[in-house]
Write a protein that holds these residues in place. Structure first.
Motif, PDB file in Angstrom:
ATOM      1  N   CYS A  16       0.835  -1.191   0.000  1.00 31.12           N
ATOM      2  CA  CYS A  16       0.000   0.000   0.000  1.00 31.12           C
ATOM      3  C   CYS A  16       0.873   1.246   0.000  1.00 31.12           C
ATOM      4  O   CYS A  16       1.884   1.293   0.681  1.00 31.12           O
ATOM      5  CB  CYS A  16      -0.893  -0.024   1.244  1.00 31.12           C
TER       6      CYS A  16
ATOM      7  N   LYS B 259      -0.625   4.313   0.546  1.00 35.41           N
ATOM      8  CA  LYS B 259      -1.484   5.373   1.073  1.00 35.41           C
ATOM      9  C   LYS B 259      -0.929   6.001   2.359  1.00 35.41           C
ATOM     10  O   LYS B 259      -1.214   7.140   2.658  1.00 35.41           O
ATOM     11  CB  LYS B 259      -2.897   4.833   1.344  1.00 35.41           C
ATOM     12  N   PHE B 260      -0.222   5.268   3.140  1.00 33.44           N
ATOM     13  CA  PHE B 260       0.372   5.776   4.387  1.00 33.44           C
ATOM     14  C   PHE B 260      -0.631   6.474   5.302  1.00 33.44           C
ATOM     15  O   PHE B 260      -0.431   7.620   5.702  1.00 33.44           O
ATOM     16  CB  PHE B 260       1.565   6.703   4.088  1.00 33.44           C
ATOM     17  N   CYS B 261      -1.725   5.806   5.612  1.00 31.94           N
ATOM     18  CA  CYS B 261      -2.611   6.308   6.665  1.00 31.94           C
ATOM     19  C   CYS B 261      -1.737   6.395   7.923  1.00 31.94           C
ATOM     20  O   CYS B 261      -0.912   5.510   8.160  1.00 31.94           O
ATOM     21  CB  CYS B 261      -3.781   5.359   6.887  1.00 31.94           C
TER      22      CYS B 261
ATOM     23  N   PHE C 113      -1.936   5.840  10.934  1.00 35.67           N
ATOM     24  CA  PHE C 113      -2.009   4.843  12.021  1.00 35.67           C
ATOM     25  C   PHE C 113      -1.474   3.491  11.603  1.00 35.67           C
ATOM     26  O   PHE C 113      -1.343   2.584  12.417  1.00 35.67           O
ATOM     27  CB  PHE C 113      -3.472   4.669  12.486  1.00 35.67           C
ATOM     28  N   CYS C 114      -1.185   3.301  10.315  1.00 37.06           N
ATOM     29  CA  CYS C 114      -1.125   1.941   9.763  1.00 37.06           C
ATOM     30  C   CYS C 114       0.285   1.454   9.426  1.00 37.06           C
ATOM     31  O   CYS C 114       1.083   2.178   8.832  1.00 37.06           O
ATOM     32  CB  CYS C 114      -2.007   1.900   8.510  1.00 37.06           C
TER      33      CYS C 114
ATOM     34  N   PRO D  36       2.029  -0.184   4.961  1.00 37.06           N
ATOM     35  CA  PRO D  36       3.025   0.254   3.971  1.00 37.06           C
ATOM     36  C   PRO D  36       4.458  -0.128   4.365  1.00 37.06           C
ATOM     37  O   PRO D  36       5.320  -0.252   3.495  1.00 37.06           O
ATOM     38  CB  PRO D  36       2.854   1.771   3.940  1.00 37.06           C
TER      39      PRO D  36
ATOM     40  N   GLN E 248      -4.258  -5.452  -0.203  1.00 33.49           N
ATOM     41  CA  GLN E 248      -4.380  -4.490   0.896  1.00 33.49           C
ATOM     42  C   GLN E 248      -5.137  -3.263   0.404  1.00 33.49           C
ATOM     43  O   GLN E 248      -5.812  -2.584   1.140  1.00 33.49           O
ATOM     44  CB  GLN E 248      -2.996  -4.042   1.371  1.00 33.49           C
TER      45      GLN E 248
ATOM     46  N   GLN F 201     -13.045   4.561   8.262  1.00 29.64           N
ATOM     47  CA  GLN F 201     -12.254   4.719   9.502  1.00 29.64           C
ATOM     48  C   GLN F 201     -12.835   5.707  10.499  1.00 29.64           C
ATOM     49  O   GLN F 201     -12.819   5.468  11.695  1.00 29.64           O
ATOM     50  CB  GLN F 201     -10.779   5.090   9.236  1.00 29.64           C
TER      51      GLN F 201
ATOM     52  N   ARG G 105      -6.088  10.224   5.376  1.00 36.80           N
ATOM     53  CA  ARG G 105      -6.877   9.332   4.531  1.00 36.80           C
ATOM     54  C   ARG G 105      -7.060   9.868   3.109  1.00 36.80           C
ATOM     55  O   ARG G 105      -7.396   9.124   2.202  1.00 36.80           O
ATOM     56  CB  ARG G 105      -8.265   9.128   5.169  1.00 36.80           C
TER      57      ARG G 105
END
Ligand code: 5AD
Ligand code: SF4
Length: 450
Positions: free
Chosen positions: A165, A167-169, A171-172, A175, A209, A275, A287
């Motif tokens: 992924c 996107k690099f939210c 919290f996540c 990535p 993902q 989310q 997001r």
């Protein structure tokens, strides 16, 4: 290569991608003489395929390793060996640290290296040290999977089409643990789908993902999106149903939405995580969309496919989340109306931007919010299921149920359906009259009788 009969026990944590990876690991191990066992005590090789998404998921691995270490010792006392392997995202994220905390571990390898399992096992047997392999190799692991190794016979199967992924939210960890976005070439996916179809698979769930960011190359080197891939797969004889998961709202393209209206094999179910229902929280989550954008998107999807069952993911107690922010999440859930949804307390993950915030929410507050949100989601899910009663729905029969004469299948909306039907009907789609609702499933009758 050592191919004497041996037993492998695989425990899978976390998402469906891990379920798929565990299956492929079993395939790779088959030619080495490994048969699967459900009893870890009798295994020559124990693999924990781990999840790092929340702290609790990661800690579970260490407590499991404590138990398995004792089994390893008991087997050693009887003169038998047990190798312990930690695979998946905890392996990727913690690497050597796992061997430091759990010295009984023999192998640590990340999600990009499971095709190398035979070599890793051989290296472990040669050397005294634990083998730790968490590189992201340039080679394509999917290409390395042996075409002759056939997956287990089942009616519904997962097929990974995309990984990683970009996107690099905030919290996540994905990535970092799964790396950047990668799409498998169209022909490779189609070939795997064909193989599955010849084995009797009727329903495919395409995994990634960020699956709707799929952009695989076709035979002419053109980039094909998920809608194109779905169109291609729906032409395969024997494949009756297609699903995909998990999607990001920003990658929900017009042609993919249109596919929900036009392609009858694409099931009316969509997991589309938002989310949070608060714009300021969505912004700090990085997001890349607002609540307004999400709600408009849901309207477009429903215009294309009015009966679509929507599902989602929610995080409560993200750093800085106020009572008002949380109220906005409840309001969004009320406005959208979900058929099901997953919700989690925010879990601080080392290395992610949100973990640095000094506005962390107390555990007590998180628990209270989770309870409120889950009550609302549960009520919506119950209402969605109850609305099926009295209707006739096409159910794909998958396997025998727990009671004698019972089969279990799935509705187009991903609900489990229990009914009395002959075993010979497994793999077929039958119109089922829905007569009851259980906690997590429906019950019905076939042949359709009103
Ligand atoms: N804390 C809580 N939930 C998380 N998720 C991802 N990272 C975290 C975290 N740090 C949830 C998101 C995502 C789902 C797979 O897990 O809701 O969509
Ligand atoms: Fe994680 Fe966000 Fe990527 Fe989903 S879209 S995997 S939540 S970074």
């Amino acid at each position: 290569m050592d191919t004497a009969p041996k037993k492998v026990f695989v425990r899978t944590y976390g998402c469906q991608m891990n379920v798929y990876d565990s299956e492929r690991m079993r395939d790779v191990l088959g030619p080495l003489g490994y048969a699967e066992t459900a009893v870890p005590e009798e295994a020559d090789l124990v693999i924990l395929n781990t999840c790092h998404i929340r702290e609790k998921a990661a800690e579970k691995v260490y407590s499991e390793l404590g138990k398995i270490r004792r089994m390893k010792r008991e087997r050693a006392e009887l003169g038998a060996e047990m190798l312990i392997a930690v695979a998946g995202c905890v392996a990727q994220a913690e690497g050597e640290e796992i061997v430091r905390r759990a010295p009984a571990v023999d192998l640590v390898f990340g999600p990009q290296t499971y095709h190398r399992l035979p070599q890793l096992l051989a290296r472990r047997k040669e050397g005294g040290r634990a083998v730790v392999e968490t590189e992201f190799p340039a080679e394509d692991k999917f290409e390395r999977l042996d075409d002759n190794v056939l997956p287990r016979k089942s009616v519904a199967a997962f097929l990974t089409v995309q990984e990683g992924c970009d996107k690099f939210c905030s919290f996540c960890v994905v990535p970092y643990t799964r790396g950047s976005e990668f799409s498998r070439p169209v022909e490779q996916v189609v070939a795997e789908a064909r193989r599955l179809a010849t084995r009797g698979v009727k329903e495919l769930t395409l995994l990634g993902q960020n699956v709707n960011a799929y952009h695989g190359l076709d035979g002419q080197g053109r980039s094909i999106g998920l809608a194109g891939l779905v169109a291609e797969l729906s032409r395969i004889d024997g494949i009756e149903r297609l699903r995909y998961t998990t999607s990001h709202p920003r990658d929900m393209t017009d042609d993919l939405i249109a596919a929900h209206a036009e392609n009858s094999k694409l099931m009316p179910y969509l997991h589309l995580p938002v989310q949070s229902g608060s714009d300021s929280i969505l912004k700090s989550m990085n997001r890349g969309h607002t609540t307004e954008f999400y709600i408009r998107l849901v309207e477009e999807i429903r215009a294309a496919r009015p009966d679509i069952a929507l599902s989602g993911d929610f995080i409560v107690g993200f750093p800085g989340e106020t009572d008002d922010d949380f109220e906005s999440t409840l309001n969004l859930v009320r406005e959208v109306g979900y058929a099901s949804a997953f919700s989690f307390k925010y879990s601080s993950r080392p290395g992610t931007p949100a973990a640095e915030s000094n506005k962390q929410i107390s555990e007590k507050e998180k628990s209270a919010r989770l309870q409120d949100l889950q009550a609302l989601i549960h009520a919506q899910q119950t209402a969605f299921n109850e609305a099926m009663v009295g209707r006739s729905v096409p159910v794909l029969l998958e396997k025998p149920g727990r009671d004698p004469g019972q089969l279990v299948g799935r509705s187009p909306y991903l609900q489990s359906v229990h009914l009395q039907a002959d075993l010979s009907l497994i793999g077929t789609i039958v119109d089922t009259h829905i007569s009851g609702v259980g906690t997590n499933s429906l019950s019905g009758h076939y042949p359709h009788a009103v």
